[in-house]
Write a protein that holds these residues in place. Sequence first.
Motif, PDB file in Angstrom:
ATOM      1  N   TYR A  92       0.828  -1.203   0.000  1.00  0.00           N
ATOM      2  CA  TYR A  92       0.000   0.000   0.000  1.00  0.00           C
ATOM      3  C   TYR A  92       0.867   1.260   0.000  1.00  0.00           C
ATOM      4  CZ  TYR A  92      -4.091  -2.938   0.879  1.00  0.00           C
ATOM      5  OH  TYR A  92      -5.077  -3.875   0.768  1.00  0.00           O
ATOM      6  N   ASP A  93       1.954   1.240   0.768  1.00  0.00           N
ATOM      7  CA  ASP A  93       2.877   2.374   0.771  1.00  0.00           C
ATOM      8  C   ASP A  93       3.526   2.548  -0.601  1.00  0.00           C
ATOM      9  OD1 ASP A  93       2.429   2.887   3.477  1.00  0.00           O
ATOM     10  OD2 ASP A  93       3.973   1.474   4.087  1.00  0.00           O
ATOM     11  N   ALA A  94       3.865   1.425  -1.223  1.00  0.00           N
ATOM     12  CA  ALA A  94       4.486   1.485  -2.546  1.00  0.00           C
ATOM     13  C   ALA A  94       3.520   2.062  -3.573  1.00  0.00           C
ATOM     14  CB  ALA A  94       4.941   0.091  -2.972  1.00  0.00           C
ATOM     15  N   ILE A  95       2.262   1.665  -3.496  1.00  0.00           N
ATOM     16  CA  ILE A  95       1.250   2.199  -4.411  1.00  0.00           C
ATOM     17  C   ILE A  95       1.107   3.712  -4.219  1.00  0.00           C
ATOM     18  CG2 ILE A  95      -1.217   2.215  -4.937  1.00  0.00           C
ATOM     19  CD1 ILE A  95      -1.226  -0.799  -4.306  1.00  0.00           C
ATOM     20  N   ALA A  96       1.090   4.153  -2.970  1.00  0.00           N
ATOM     21  CA  ALA A  96       0.990   5.591  -2.699  1.00  0.00           C
ATOM     22  C   ALA A  96       2.195   6.337  -3.279  1.00  0.00           C
ATOM     23  CB  ALA A  96       0.882   5.824  -1.194  1.00  0.00           C
ATOM     24  N   ALA A  97       3.375   5.732  -3.177  1.00  0.00           N
ATOM     25  CA  ALA A  97       4.583   6.371  -3.684  1.00  0.00           C
ATOM     26  C   ALA A  97       4.610   6.425  -5.207  1.00  0.00           C
ATOM     27  CB  ALA A  97       5.819   5.626  -3.170  1.00  0.00           C
ATOM     28  N   LEU A  98       3.873   5.538  -5.853  1.00  0.00           N
ATOM     29  CA  LEU A  98       3.850   5.513  -7.314  1.00  0.00           C
ATOM     30  C   LEU A  98       3.278   6.787  -7.922  1.00  0.00           C
ATOM     31  CD1 LEU A  98       2.814   1.829  -8.057  1.00  0.00           C
ATOM     32  CD2 LEU A  98       4.903   2.953  -8.824  1.00  0.00           C
ATOM     33  N   ASP A 142      -2.925  -7.904  -2.750  1.00  0.00           N
ATOM     34  CA  ASP A 142      -2.664  -8.943  -1.756  1.00  0.00           C
ATOM     35  C   ASP A 142      -1.513  -8.464  -0.882  1.00  0.00           C
ATOM     36  OD1 ASP A 142      -2.031 -11.146  -0.267  1.00  0.00           O
ATOM     37  OD2 ASP A 142      -2.086 -12.563  -1.933  1.00  0.00           O
ATOM     38  N   ALA A 143      -1.856  -7.804   0.223  1.00  0.00           N
ATOM     39  CA  ALA A 143      -0.830  -7.201   1.079  1.00  0.00           C
ATOM     40  C   ALA A 143       0.103  -8.246   1.674  1.00  0.00           C
ATOM     41  CB  ALA A 143      -1.491  -6.397   2.187  1.00  0.00           C
ATOM     42  N   ALA A 144      -0.434  -9.435   1.971  1.00  0.00           N
ATOM     43  CA  ALA A 144       0.378 -10.478   2.598  1.00  0.00           C
ATOM     44  C   ALA A 144       1.514 -10.944   1.685  1.00  0.00           C
ATOM     45  CB  ALA A 144      -0.499 -11.662   2.989  1.00  0.00           C
TER      46      ALA A 144
END
Length: 275
Positions: free
Chosen positions: A154-160, A178-180
Amino acid sequence: MNRIVLVTALALCPLASQAQVTPVVVSGQWEYRDASQRETDEGVSLCFRLDAASTTWNPQLRQFGGALCVSNPAEGAKLLGIAQASHGTGCGYSAKGEAAVVLSGLRVLPEDEMYDERLEARLADVKAKRTTFPLTSDCGNKELVVAAGFKSIYDAIAALKVHSDYASLSVSDFVRVDAASGLAELDASTQMFLPPGSTDTLVMYTENNAGTPFLTVERFDGRQWRDVSAATLPGYVNRNGSNYYLDGAYGAVKVRSLPAKKAWQYSGGRFVPEG
């Protein structure tokens, strides 16, 4: 000639006169330096050097080895997306990268007390950009001015959002996250994988309209994404398709290489053979 950096560039339009007015598009590496907080006369600079392909069309550029600095370094830094820092007294700052840019007003500056005769141009626009070395300070231990890191997909998606290809992206655009497992699917042909143990590196897998698979590895420096595929995947090839791919079978996401389908795992900033 200090303030001039050895870099690589490709000129798409010729520069032909002593004071070239017509804007031209060039691409290559740049170096930004900010010594405005030091007790020197250097100030802020942003410099390029063009390669042989660029200088072929212009004797002036050949004479100066394709080296030039821009007349508007502060504005140019903003156009290039260079992270701005809270400047410490006595500290110097620098950054490097690659870009396709529009230059105008090429001219020769005469020799003075500080510099030899040199070329200068105005940086008018940036067509494409990539930071290879984000802004660092020479104070203390040269730590990055901007710290990077994310804990989940989720953090990576926000940084995108700061990636030029994903500026309008949000979690709701993904058909599955799929966060896991650290996997996110944007659509049937686009997957993003955050390897276990990574806080700044994302594997991005896509297929073009012809179904050809491409895999790249992007690293986030806190402000921009950089393509680090060749540096992180030994033997990486991405010509007409990639020799690496993502395998999501059996519930565990793997980075694999062709032709042997060997699995690779993320360790110490690089991918190494699994097992």
